[in-house]
Design a protein around this motif. Structure first.
Motif, PDB file in Angstrom:
ATOM      1  N   UNK A 150       0.871  -1.168   0.000  1.00  0.00           N
ATOM      2  CA  UNK A 150       0.000   0.000   0.000  1.00  0.00           C
ATOM      3  C   UNK A 150       0.914   1.226   0.000  1.00  0.00           C
ATOM      4  N   UNK A 151       0.756   2.088  -0.979  1.00  0.00           N
ATOM      5  CA  UNK A 151       1.507   3.338  -1.042  1.00  0.00           C
ATOM      6  C   UNK A 151       0.499   4.466  -0.860  1.00  0.00           C
ATOM      7  N   UNK A 152       0.674   5.264   0.200  1.00  0.00           N
ATOM      8  CA  UNK A 152      -0.322   6.295   0.509  1.00  0.00           C
ATOM      9  C   UNK A 152       0.336   7.517   1.119  1.00  0.00           C
ATOM     10  N   UNK A 153      -0.376   8.618   1.082  1.00  0.00           N
ATOM     11  CA  UNK A 153       0.082   9.816   1.763  1.00  0.00           C
ATOM     12  C   UNK A 153      -0.644   9.909   3.103  1.00  0.00           C
ATOM     13  N   UNK A 154       0.039  10.455   4.080  1.00  0.00           N
ATOM     14  CA  UNK A 154      -0.587  10.819   5.349  1.00  0.00           C
ATOM     15  C   UNK A 154      -0.464  12.323   5.443  1.00  0.00           C
ATOM     16  N   UNK A 155      -1.590  12.982   5.596  1.00  0.00           N
ATOM     17  CA  UNK A 155      -1.602  14.433   5.562  1.00  0.00           C
ATOM     18  C   UNK A 155      -2.375  14.976   6.750  1.00  0.00           C
ATOM     19  N   UNK A 156      -1.862  16.058   7.308  1.00  0.00           N
ATOM     20  CA  UNK A 156      -2.550  16.773   8.362  1.00  0.00           C
ATOM     21  C   UNK A 156      -2.917  18.159   7.887  1.00  0.00           C
ATOM     22  N   UNK A 157      -3.500  18.949   8.767  1.00  0.00           N
ATOM     23  CA  UNK A 157      -3.983  20.269   8.379  1.00  0.00           C
ATOM     24  C   UNK A 157      -3.008  21.368   8.713  1.00  0.00           C
ATOM     25  N   UNK A 158      -1.845  21.016   9.264  1.00  0.00           N
ATOM     26  CA  UNK A 158      -0.814  22.031   9.510  1.00  0.00           C
ATOM     27  C   UNK A 158       0.246  21.959   8.412  1.00  0.00           C
ATOM     28  N   UNK A 159      -0.174  21.594   7.219  1.00  0.00           N
ATOM     29  CA  UNK A 159       0.677  21.540   6.035  1.00  0.00           C
ATOM     30  C   UNK A 159       1.739  20.448   6.109  1.00  0.00           C
ATOM     31  N   UNK A 160       1.555  19.478   6.947  1.00  0.00           N
ATOM     32  CA  UNK A 160       2.510  18.390   7.053  1.00  0.00           C
ATOM     33  C   UNK A 160       2.035  17.223   6.195  1.00  0.00           C
ATOM     34  N   UNK A 161       2.975  16.589   5.500  1.00  0.00           N
ATOM     35  CA  UNK A 161       2.632  15.545   4.548  1.00  0.00           C
ATOM     36  C   UNK A 161       3.755  14.520   4.505  1.00  0.00           C
ATOM     37  N   UNK A 162       3.399  13.249   4.380  1.00  0.00           N
ATOM     38  CA  UNK A 162       4.392  12.196   4.236  1.00  0.00           C
ATOM     39  C   UNK A 162       3.879  11.096   3.329  1.00  0.00           C
ATOM     40  N   UNK A 163       4.784  10.470   2.622  1.00  0.00           N
ATOM     41  CA  UNK A 163       4.477   9.338   1.758  1.00  0.00           C
ATOM     42  C   UNK A 163       4.911   8.073   2.486  1.00  0.00           C
ATOM     43  N   UNK A 164       4.008   7.097   2.599  1.00  0.00           N
ATOM     44  CA  UNK A 164       4.272   5.887   3.368  1.00  0.00           C
ATOM     45  C   UNK A 164       4.073   4.659   2.487  1.00  0.00           C
ATOM     46  N   UNK A 165       4.993   3.709   2.607  1.00  0.00           N
ATOM     47  CA  UNK A 165       4.866   2.412   1.937  1.00  0.00           C
ATOM     48  C   UNK A 165       4.608   1.372   3.023  1.00  0.00           C
ATOM     49  N   UNK A 166       3.408   0.779   2.981  1.00  0.00           N
ATOM     50  CA  UNK A 166       3.000  -0.205   3.974  1.00  0.00           C
ATOM     51  C   UNK A 166       2.970  -1.594   3.344  1.00  0.00           C
ATOM     52  N   UNK A 167       3.341  -2.593   4.115  1.00  0.00           N
ATOM     53  CA  UNK A 167       3.252  -3.990   3.694  1.00  0.00           C
ATOM     54  C   UNK A 167       2.165  -4.649   4.550  1.00  0.00           C
ATOM     55  N   UNK A 168       1.192  -5.235   3.886  1.00  0.00           N
ATOM     56  CA  UNK A 168       0.068  -5.854   4.593  1.00  0.00           C
ATOM     57  C   UNK A 168       0.487  -7.151   5.262  1.00  0.00           C
ATOM     58  N   UNK A 169      -0.009  -7.351   6.472  1.00  0.00           N
ATOM     59  CA  UNK A 169       0.120  -8.616   7.196  1.00  0.00           C
ATOM     60  C   UNK A 169      -1.301  -9.171   7.331  1.00  0.00           C
TER      61      UNK A 169
END
Length: 181
Positions: free
Chosen positions: A7-26
């Protein structure tokens, strides 16, 4: 998703912070690491910030103390990332009130805590109130980040399960911050 799926997704908040995360499902969760790169994706409609900023506090609301950090930490990439982890539902803005000095307001529209930062003769003061001390948790998160050498986002991971979403530093047993589900 089957175990081992990516799973490749962004995590974003409302204080302009953003990150791209690569998750592996278990079988019952997914975990992975943030990318060091700064992602630049357009926000999807369902990711828009809530319409309400929350209640703007009155000039006498809350309790005052000296702030350990100036509001500029909310705009530096590392400290802003930590502030967003500590206060995932918060947003900030700056404005002068009643012709007074420029103040920075940090408001959480979900649970209504607030922090107001204002310059003083000796640095910055913070006035905060509500069900939790918003600037206290932001300062604590930034201090933890500094204690660990101010690492980039690639030092952070995420575990997502039915119990919630947790961002951790270093490994799943390291310092943790819960995200809203």
């Amino acid at each position: 998703m089957r175990p081992g799926g990516v799973i490749l997704t962004t995590l974003r908040g409302w204080m302009r912070s953003l990150g791209l995360v690569k998750l592996i499902a278990a079988s019952d969760s997914a975990s992975g690491w943030f990318s060091e790169d700064d992602p630049s994706f357009m926000i999807a409609r369902q990711q828009d910030a809530p319409e309400s900023l929350g209640m703007v506090p009155g000039p006498a609301d809350g309790t005052k103390r000296k702030a350990a950090y100036a509001p500029e930490v909310l705009t530096g990439s590392g400290p802003a990332f930590m502030a967003q982890l500590a206060a995932p539902d918060a947003r900030f803005f700056s404005m002068a009130v009643d012709g007074g000095p420029l103040s920075t307001f940090v408001l959480d529209s979900v649970t209504d805590p607030f922090a107001v930062l204002t310059a003083t003769d000796s640095g910055w003061g913070v006035r905060q109130g509500g069900p939790r001390r918003l600037w206290d948790v932001i300062e604590s998160a930034i201090a933890t980040w500094e204690e660990h050498g101010a690492p980039g986002t690639a030092a952070f991971g995420v575990t997502v399960s039915r119990d919630g979403q947790v961002v951790w530093l270093g490994n799943p047993s390291g310092p943790q911050w819960r995200l809203p589900s």
